[in-house]
Design a protein around this motif. Structure first.
Motif, PDB file in Angstrom:
ATOM      1  N   ASP A 152       0.763  -1.160  -0.080  1.00 13.17           N
ATOM      2  CA  ASP A 152       0.145  -0.204   0.384  1.00 13.17           C
ATOM      3  C   ASP A 152       0.864   0.997   0.292  1.00 13.17           C
ATOM      4  O   ASP A 152       1.399   1.530   0.532  1.00 13.17           O
ATOM      5  CB  ASP A 152      -0.820   0.306   1.251  1.00 13.17           C
ATOM      6  N   ALA A 153       0.646   1.643  -0.860  1.00 18.85           N
ATOM      7  CA  ALA A 153       1.884   3.378  -1.254  1.00 18.85           C
ATOM      8  C   ALA A 153       1.449   4.118  -0.218  1.00 18.85           C
ATOM      9  O   ALA A 153       2.363   5.300   0.172  1.00 18.85           O
ATOM     10  CB  ALA A 153       1.923   3.715  -2.883  1.00 18.85           C
ATOM     11  N   ASP A 154       0.249   3.942   0.244  1.00 17.63           N
ATOM     12  CA  ASP A 154       0.174   5.629   1.135  1.00 17.63           C
ATOM     13  C   ASP A 154       0.448   4.874   2.193  1.00 17.63           C
ATOM     14  O   ASP A 154      -0.139   5.460   3.184  1.00 17.63           O
ATOM     15  CB  ASP A 154      -1.573   5.646   0.400  1.00 17.63           C
ATOM     16  N   GLU A 155       0.360   3.877   2.775  1.00 19.51           N
ATOM     17  CA  GLU A 155       0.924   3.022   4.291  1.00 19.51           C
ATOM     18  C   GLU A 155       1.591   4.249   5.020  1.00 19.51           C
ATOM     19  O   GLU A 155       1.814   4.842   6.528  1.00 19.51           O
ATOM     20  CB  GLU A 155       1.310   2.029   4.211  1.00 19.51           C
ATOM     21  N   PRO A 156       3.300   4.047   4.427  1.00 23.58           N
ATOM     22  CA  PRO A 156       4.306   5.661   5.117  1.00 23.58           C
ATOM     23  C   PRO A 156       3.538   6.566   5.366  1.00 23.58           C
ATOM     24  O   PRO A 156       2.939   6.956   6.786  1.00 23.58           O
ATOM     25  CB  PRO A 156       4.630   5.745   4.266  1.00 23.58           C
ATOM     26  N   ARG A 157       2.416   7.579   4.928  1.00 25.19           N
ATOM     27  CA  ARG A 157       1.928   8.537   5.184  1.00 25.19           C
ATOM     28  C   ARG A 157       1.518   8.186   6.357  1.00 25.19           C
ATOM     29  O   ARG A 157       0.815   9.660   7.043  1.00 25.19           O
ATOM     30  CB  ARG A 157       0.714   9.607   4.297  1.00 25.19           C
ATOM     31  N   ARG A 158      -0.046   7.500   6.143  1.00 30.28           N
ATOM     32  CA  ARG A 158      -0.813   7.198   7.356  1.00 30.28           C
ATOM     33  C   ARG A 158       0.264   6.430   8.471  1.00 30.28           C
ATOM     34  O   ARG A 158      -0.318   7.172   9.927  1.00 30.28           O
ATOM     35  CB  ARG A 158      -1.429   5.962   6.742  1.00 30.28           C
ATOM     36  N   VAL A 159       1.521   6.449   8.195  1.00 32.09           N
ATOM     37  CA  VAL A 159       1.887   6.246   9.620  1.00 32.09           C
ATOM     38  C   VAL A 159       2.529   6.725  10.412  1.00 32.09           C
ATOM     39  O   VAL A 159       2.180   6.999  11.686  1.00 32.09           O
ATOM     40  CB  VAL A 159       2.768   5.038   9.269  1.00 32.09           C
ATOM     41  N   GLY A 160       3.234   7.502   9.857  1.00 34.16           N
ATOM     42  CA  GLY A 160       3.153   9.401  10.122  1.00 34.16           C
ATOM     43  C   GLY A 160       2.489  10.041  10.480  1.00 34.16           C
ATOM     44  O   GLY A 160       2.536  10.593  11.334  1.00 34.16           O
ATOM     45  N   LEU A 161       0.981  10.140  10.316  1.00 30.40           N
ATOM     46  CA  LEU A 161      -0.116  10.910  11.054  1.00 30.40           C
ATOM     47  C   LEU A 161      -0.870  10.201  12.533  1.00 30.40           C
ATOM     48  O   LEU A 161      -0.835  11.130  12.708  1.00 30.40           O
ATOM     49  CB  LEU A 161      -1.071  10.704   9.569  1.00 30.40           C
ATOM     50  N   ALA A 162      -0.597   9.111  12.180  1.00 30.27           N
ATOM     51  CA  ALA A 162      -0.643   7.789  13.513  1.00 30.27           C
ATOM     52  C   ALA A 162       0.119   8.043  14.775  1.00 30.27           C
ATOM     53  O   ALA A 162      -0.067   8.868  15.617  1.00 30.27           O
ATOM     54  CB  ALA A 162      -1.293   6.646  13.240  1.00 30.27           C
ATOM     55  N   VAL A 163       1.630   8.731  14.138  1.00 31.12           N
ATOM     56  CA  VAL A 163       2.473   9.361  15.261  1.00 31.12           C
ATOM     57  C   VAL A 163       2.294  10.216  15.861  1.00 31.12           C
ATOM     58  O   VAL A 163       2.197  10.447  16.907  1.00 31.12           O
ATOM     59  CB  VAL A 163       3.850   8.915  14.434  1.00 31.12           C
TER      60      VAL A 163
END
Length: 324
Positions: free
Chosen positions: A108-119
């Motif tokens: 999922d190419a968008d996963e890194p962005r969502r992880v950063g947002l969750a952090v």
């Protein structure tokens, strides 16, 4: 614990029932009764619910749930969750692990962005990112790890980052992609002693994992390295001490030792429950061998109290450097 497991069950409701198809034909192994020192409470409350909400809304996977970690109640209540990237399905089938085995979905190419947002949303000071093994990918997921680290740096610049990676076996030097992304802590677990690899961790190679951690130190000496093993699988004290020596030869800074807990009757059986006193002995021995940080207890896991441990790890290095 019933309420906790029912809550987590809802998060898995849409997933296939058979998590380990490769283990279904294995004979059932005996399940030993847990001693008092293994039992944990399941604290629930507003912070636990908030952590769960962020994970669900962000469509993120946590190793806390997938691996059935006994510390999930405590950690989630403290707003700490170890995020597992690259999906919830592993290409390997280790005998100790409760993570789903099978053919993974595309990244999922968008996963890194969502992880950063969750952090950022959780306000984490220290975050741990792990993953499934992705032997199906040319680089084993190294570039995805690096992109996730960059995303966290961008969205939560004050957070320190600890990664727990696969071994990148037979993938060349792709680990350099992750090393060069400069996480604060590079963790890769050896899991057990060399003699037990064939039965416990058949898809991996002990000396390759050791070499990976040495590679981190050779390329970036200032990067903290960390590794852990489970005990209670039939290893001897002498074998554990040899693993400690091997780790120190590879320059590993931080050692974790925890009790193996059997996920199901289809997983490797527990040989015995190691006593808290024995864990204390292991900690004493490990510190005498030069580790900057040691966490050894029945409930120790790679990311358990990771933030507090990182602070102590950094302090220990500062004290060591001051003596030089």
């Amino acid at each position: 614990m019933t309420e906790l497991f029912n809550t987590l069950k809802d998060r898995r409701a849409s997933k296939p029932d058979v998590r380990h198809p490769e283990k279904q034909k294995r004979p059932d192994t005996p399940v030993l009764k847990k001693p008092d020192w293994i039992r944990v409470k399941a604290p629930m409350g507003a912070e636990f619910a908030k952590t769960q909400k962020i994970m669900t809304e962000g469509n993120l996977t946590t190793v806390c749930e997938e691996a059935g970690c006994p510390n999930i109640g405590e950690c989630w209540t403290k707003k700490h969750a170890t995020m597992m990237i690259m999906g919830d399905t592993c290409t390997r089938a280790c005998a100790f692990c409760n993570v789903r085995t099978g053919k993974p979905n595309p990244l999922d190419a968008d996963e890194p962005r969502r992880v950063g947002l969750a952090v950022a949303e959780m306000g984490l000071e220290h975050v741990v990112i792990t993953s499934v093994d992705r032997d199906d990918l040319e680089d084993g997921g190294a570039a995805h790890f690096a992109e996730t680290i960059r995303s966290i740096r961008e969205q939560a610049p004050n957070a320190t980052i600890e990664i727990l990676t696969p071994d990148f076996l037979r993938k060349g030097d792709v680990a350099n992609i992750v090393i060069d992304a400069k996480p604060d802590v590079f963790n890769h677990n050896l899991e057990t002693v060399p003699r037990l690899y064939l039965s416990i961790r058949p898809g991996s190679r002990y000396y390759h994992s050791l070499k990976l951690l040495d590679q981190v130190k050779q390329r970036d000496p200032n990067q903290f390295t960390k590794s852990g093993i489970m005990v209670g699988l039939g290893e001897t004290k002498e074998e554990v001490m040899q693993v400690m020596d091997d780790m120190r030869s590879a320059g590993i800074d931080f050692l974790t030792i925890g009790q193996y807990l059997q996920p199901t009757r289809k997983h490797a059986a527990i040989d015995r429950f190691v006593t808290p006193e024995e864990f204390k002995t292991y900690e004493t021995i490990a510190r005498s061998k030069g580790f900057l940080m040691v966490s050894a207890s029945p409930l120790t896991r790679s990311s358990y109290h990771a933030g507090e441990d990182f602070a102590q790890l950094r302090e220990a290095r500062e004290k060591m450097n001051a003596k030089k």
